[in-house]
Design a protein around this motif. Structure first.
Motif, short mmCIF file in Angstrom:
data_model
loop_
_atom_site.label_atom_id
_atom_site.label_comp_id
_atom_site.label_asym_id
_atom_site.label_seq_id
_atom_site.Cartn_x
_atom_site.Cartn_y
_atom_site.Cartn_z
N TRP A 115 39.28 23.78 13.22
CA TRP A 115 40.41 22.88 13.41
C TRP A 115 40.75 22.03 12.19
CZ3 TRP A 115 39.49 24.33 18.66
CH2 TRP A 115 40.66 24.63 19.35
N GLY A 140 45.69 23.53 12.00
CA GLY A 140 46.05 23.99 13.35
C GLY A 140 46.57 22.86 14.21
N SER A 141 46.47 23.02 15.51
CA SER A 141 46.98 22.00 16.43
C SER A 141 46.09 21.87 17.65
CB SER A 141 48.40 22.38 16.89
OG SER A 141 48.81 21.52 17.93
N PHE A 152 49.95 25.51 22.99
CA PHE A 152 51.16 26.22 22.59
C PHE A 152 51.53 27.20 23.69
CE2 PHE A 152 50.87 23.93 18.92
CZ PHE A 152 51.52 24.42 17.80
N HIS A 170 44.73 29.12 10.98
CA HIS A 170 45.08 27.87 11.66
C HIS A 170 44.59 28.01 13.10
CE1 HIS A 170 48.12 26.86 8.44
NE2 HIS A 170 47.90 28.14 8.22
N CYS A 180 44.44 27.34 17.02
CA CYS A 180 45.43 26.99 18.05
C CYS A 180 44.97 27.43 19.42
CB CYS A 180 46.70 27.81 17.82
SG CYS A 180 47.71 27.11 16.59
N VAL A 234 46.68 28.98 22.44
CA VAL A 234 47.97 29.62 22.73
C VAL A 234 47.90 30.46 23.99
CG1 VAL A 234 49.88 30.88 21.66
CG2 VAL A 234 47.96 30.13 20.24
N ILE A 240 54.78 30.80 15.67
CA ILE A 240 53.77 29.77 15.92
C ILE A 240 53.58 28.91 14.68
CG2 ILE A 240 51.30 29.41 16.39
CD1 ILE A 240 51.44 31.97 18.18
N LEU A 295 53.76 24.90 13.87
CA LEU A 295 52.62 24.18 13.29
C LEU A 295 53.10 23.37 12.09
CD1 LEU A 295 49.72 26.78 13.42
CD2 LEU A 295 49.75 24.52 14.47
#
Ligand SMILES: Nc1nc(=O)c2ncn([C@@H]3O[C@@H]4COP(=O)(O)O[C@H]5[C@@H](O)[C@H](n6cnc7c(N)ncnc76)O[C@@H]5COP(=O)(O)O[C@@H]3[C@@H]4O)c2[nH]1
Lengths: 186, 186
Positions: free
Chosen positions: B40, B43-44, B48, B104, B106, B108, B178, B182
């Motif tokens: 991390w 990324g987020s 998502f 990254h 995520c 999702v 995506i 981001l």
């Protein structure tokens, strides 16, 4: 019509996936519980789906009726679903006690979309009131009945139990409703 | 309106339950993966949610775009739900590779109700054709957006990604969509 879409969603996203595997899952369960004598000697191998007309759903069945005793869960069914690796689908096995104290083994659960209808009727912005909710639960039941009757994958693998609420003050209302359906098929 | 009910169902039966716990779940995940350096770093930590306008959903993201690499699942969240003991809710973590090959991290997944809309359009008796499906996916997206914007429990914990299908022949269409989201937040 909210109920129409929820009935199709419940069938396409859940019942169509899980009902064809239910009997094998129960067989696997019995094989892994060899010391439980009389397992499924009485009861049903169909999925009992509870649909309460008043929309009220408990998260644990014993909270509704102490004659519904959680026994164990069937083996988990894991499948890759829409990006989630190994999404888990499972069912709970209950011992349903009759008036003579004998146990009947059943796979029982509430129809989750009825909970959506209930929660929607509590959300101001969902545009869906309490009076409409009862109608929608009934429409959900009828639509689901039609869909399942036309489904080869699901035929004879379920019982829909519409719970009418006149006898709600009976503490054993729910177990009796289930037993009535069990007796109909035995 | 099918899409309206499915958006409320997705919120009330899923996002409202899982989004408040997402950040803690990611923290727990990082703590249990101490040897993964840079986890991390890019990324987020938001969920998502992919909404494809054409209704087409893959069960494994790598089948759509090889730059989406499944890494591991977040810890399971189990809760008693409508008669099912310990129903499991989980999310999958992906490494999304950019054009320079950097990863990254995520969480999702596709919005499963879009899959219901797709399957309904394939079922003769659902009364719902292919032309109507696109409209309903768009209505699902807009309704969900409104619901989530008004939700205290979900605020800032998600990104809705509407996937328009003009560039579908690009093998990296999905990872780029995506990454665009981001980059908007970094
Ligand atoms: N009893 C029961 N056990 C299950 O495992 C289960 N899975 C789905 N359903 C019900 O079937 C129907 C179709 O499901 P779908 O996945 O398309 O939509 C789901 C899905 O988009 C999302 N959702 C719910 N649980 C999960 C989950 N564990 N993982 C991902 N998404 C989920 O939120 C929607 C509404 O969920 P529920 O309101 O629990 O009821 C669903 C729905 O009525 C279930 N019902």
């Amino acid at each position: 019509n909210v109920a129409h879409g929820l009935a199709w969603s419940f069938y396409l996203g859940y019942l169509k996936l899980v009902l064809p595997r239910l009997e094998d899952s129960i067989a696997e369960f019995c094989a892994s519980h060899p010391t439980s004598r009389d397992l499924w000697a009485r009861g049903s191998r169909k999925l009992f789906i509870l649909i309460p007309l008043n929309g009220k759903i408990s998260h644990q069945l014993k909270d509704e009726d102490e004659r519904l005793q959680f026994y164990d869960n069937l083996p988990n069914y894991e499948m890759n679903m829409a990006g989630i690796r190994g999404r888990v689908y499972k069912h709970s096995v209950y011992k349903v006690l009759d008036e003579d104290g004998r146990a009947h083994d059943c796979v029982v659960e509430f129809a989750t979309p009825v909970l959506t209808l209930y929660k929607m009727s509590q959300e101001r912005s969902a545009g869906f009131g309490e009076s409409e909710r009862r109608q929608q639960v009934l429409l959900f039941y009828k639509t689901l009945q039609d869909i399942l009757e036309g489904s080869l994958e699901c035929r004879n693998r379920y019982r829909l139990i519409l719970l009418l609420d006149e006898t709600e003050d009976d503490p054993h209302f729910l177990s009796k409703a289930i037993l009535r359906h069990l007796n109909q098929q035995e």
